[in-house]
Scaffold this motif. Structure first.
Motif, PDB file in Angstrom:
ATOM      1  N   GLY A 124      -3.681  -0.024  -2.571  1.00  7.15           N
ATOM      2  CA  GLY A 124      -4.696   0.757  -1.887  1.00  7.15           C
ATOM      3  C   GLY A 124      -6.107   0.407  -2.324  1.00  7.15           C
ATOM      4  N   ILE A 125      -6.320  -0.859  -2.652  1.00  6.11           N
ATOM      5  CA  ILE A 125      -7.627  -1.363  -3.097  1.00  6.11           C
ATOM      6  C   ILE A 125      -8.143  -2.331  -2.041  1.00  6.11           C
ATOM      7  N   PRO A 126      -9.419  -2.280  -1.655  1.00  9.28           N
ATOM      8  CA  PRO A 126      -9.939  -3.247  -0.687  1.00  9.28           C
ATOM      9  C   PRO A 126      -9.734  -4.683  -1.163  1.00  9.28           C
ATOM     10  N   ALA A 127      -9.458  -5.576  -0.245  1.00 13.93           N
ATOM     11  CA  ALA A 127      -9.158  -6.968  -0.604  1.00 13.93           C
ATOM     12  C   ALA A 127     -10.323  -7.644  -1.308  1.00 13.93           C
ATOM     13  N   ASP A 128     -11.555  -7.240  -1.019  1.00 10.83           N
ATOM     14  CA  ASP A 128     -12.700  -7.885  -1.658  1.00 10.83           C
ATOM     15  C   ASP A 128     -12.963  -7.346  -3.067  1.00 10.83           C
ATOM     16  N   TRP A 129     -12.103  -6.461  -3.543  1.00  7.58           N
ATOM     17  CA  TRP A 129     -12.149  -5.981  -4.927  1.00  7.58           C
ATOM     18  C   TRP A 129     -11.156  -6.745  -5.808  1.00  7.58           C
ATOM     19  N   ILE A 130     -10.596  -7.839  -5.299  1.00 10.31           N
ATOM     20  CA  ILE A 130      -9.518  -8.549  -5.990  1.00 10.31           C
ATOM     21  C   ILE A 130      -9.910 -10.012  -6.210  1.00 10.31           C
TER      22      ILE A 130
END
Length: 351
Positions: free
Chosen positions: A74-80
């Protein structure tokens, strides 16, 4: 004259746990690999890789994997940010943030010794703050060290303890540098510090597929942080650090949470049983939240016991360093592996 920088010449280098050749008949309980096979979904993807994926350069951001992580956590992809094992991210973070004595690397000890090695190679000053016997996080001392980077492994290796969220939250609030929470063993713990990345812009969480997902040989890890923090790390990482096979297999593995959780549950059950059995042999065993236990033999003869087990084809981890040289770190294996180990230990303890 040396060919290498002074920092390289002066550093011993990290020494990994012993890795026997494939096919060697041995019970391997020394490097915290998962004793169960990877997800069948991951194996299926591996067997159907299109050769076109091998011909072309891979996606430099491993976006297929990022999207899978995003769905699961449940984390935005651009936070990875994705890495060649979480170890690569440790290196990237130190290269991006630490330097000399003015921008030191800070961590509590005992912990993962690669933090110290990577700092020495930068070179950056490494400041180790000792845990007390209760493994309470030494917050005041860590803050006073003024690290450009502060590493906290939770669950920690080799102790196996987990750091309370309130302690991590206080540390994130009080330090001026980056707080790296290394959650390599989180799949065997009761909680995660993942929520802190939304609370603090200086926090990054590290994860790996080596432990909970049985993919140590794939070399797949990732970090979670706000995009502003990640932007500096993207400048430092290699352009194509994750190959196409790892991206696709890793995405399939992390989506199969049911299988991962099933294996983790078996390991946690075996961990409790192994702890109890070792204690019945008069070992002192710390409460562990990882897929391993740290055990002190009744006579403190850890090195001798390590060598005796190795001679019988059983590998455990021995650390020849102060505070650990009377202990063994033992990976939780299958029930059969654990029982073979216990039988060997019982003979040695009795004799």
């Amino acid at each position: 004259m040396s060919y290498f920088r002074a920092a390289v010449d002066a550093t011993t280098g990290y020494i990994p746990g012993e890795q026997p050749k494939p096919g060697t008949k041995i019970i391997k309980l020394n490097t915290n690999e998962n004793p169960y096979p990877p997800s069948p979904d991951a194996i299926k993807v591996l067997r159907t890789i299109d050769s076109e994926w091998l011909r072309r350069y891979p996606d430099p951001y491993a976006m297929d994997f990022c999207l899978a992580v995003s769905e699961v956590l449940g984390i935005p992809a651009d936070w990875i940010i994705v890495s060649n094992g979480s170890d690569e991210l440790l290196n990237v973070i130190i290269r991006a943030c630490a330097e000399g004595s003015d921008r030191p690397v800070v961590y509590p000890m005992p912990t993962y010794v690669l933090y110290k090695t990577l700092a020495a190679l930068q070179p950056a000053k490494a400041i180790a703050i000792n845990y007390d016997q209760s493994f309470q996080l030494p917050i005041d001392e860590l803050v006073a060290a003024k690290g450009a980077v502060t590493f906290i492994a939770s669950p920690n290796s080799p102790s196996g303890h987990i750091v309370p969220l309130d302690d991590l939250r206080e540390l994130a609030q009080r330090i001026s540098g980056i707080l790296v929470i290394d959650e390599a063993y989180v799949d065997f713990a009761e909680y995660s510090a993942l929520s802190l990345v939304k609370e603090f812009e200086n926090v990054i969480i590290l994860r790996t597929l080596s432990k909970g997902y049985s993919l140590a040989g794939l070399r797949m890890g990732f970090g979670i942080a706000n995009p502003q923090l990640l932007s500096g790390l993207f400048k430092v990482k290699d352009s194509y650090n994750i190959d196409a096979i790892a991206t696709l297999v890793g995405a399939a593995a992390i989506r199969d949470q049911a299988y991962k959780n099933e294996c983790a549950a078996k390991i946690k059950k075996s961990r409790a049983k192994l702890t109890s059995n070792l204690q019945s042999l008069d070992f002192t065993v710390l409460n562990s939240h990882g897929n391993f236990v740290l055990a002190t033999p009744p006579e403190g003869n850890a090195e001798q016991l390590y060598l005796q087990l190795k001679a019988q084809g059983i590998l455990v981890r021995y650390f020849k360093q102060p505070g650990l040289d009377d202990k063994l770190r033992i990976t939780v294996g299958t029930e059969q592996q654990n029982q073979t180990l216990l039988k060997a230990l019982q003979i040695k303890v009795i004799s």
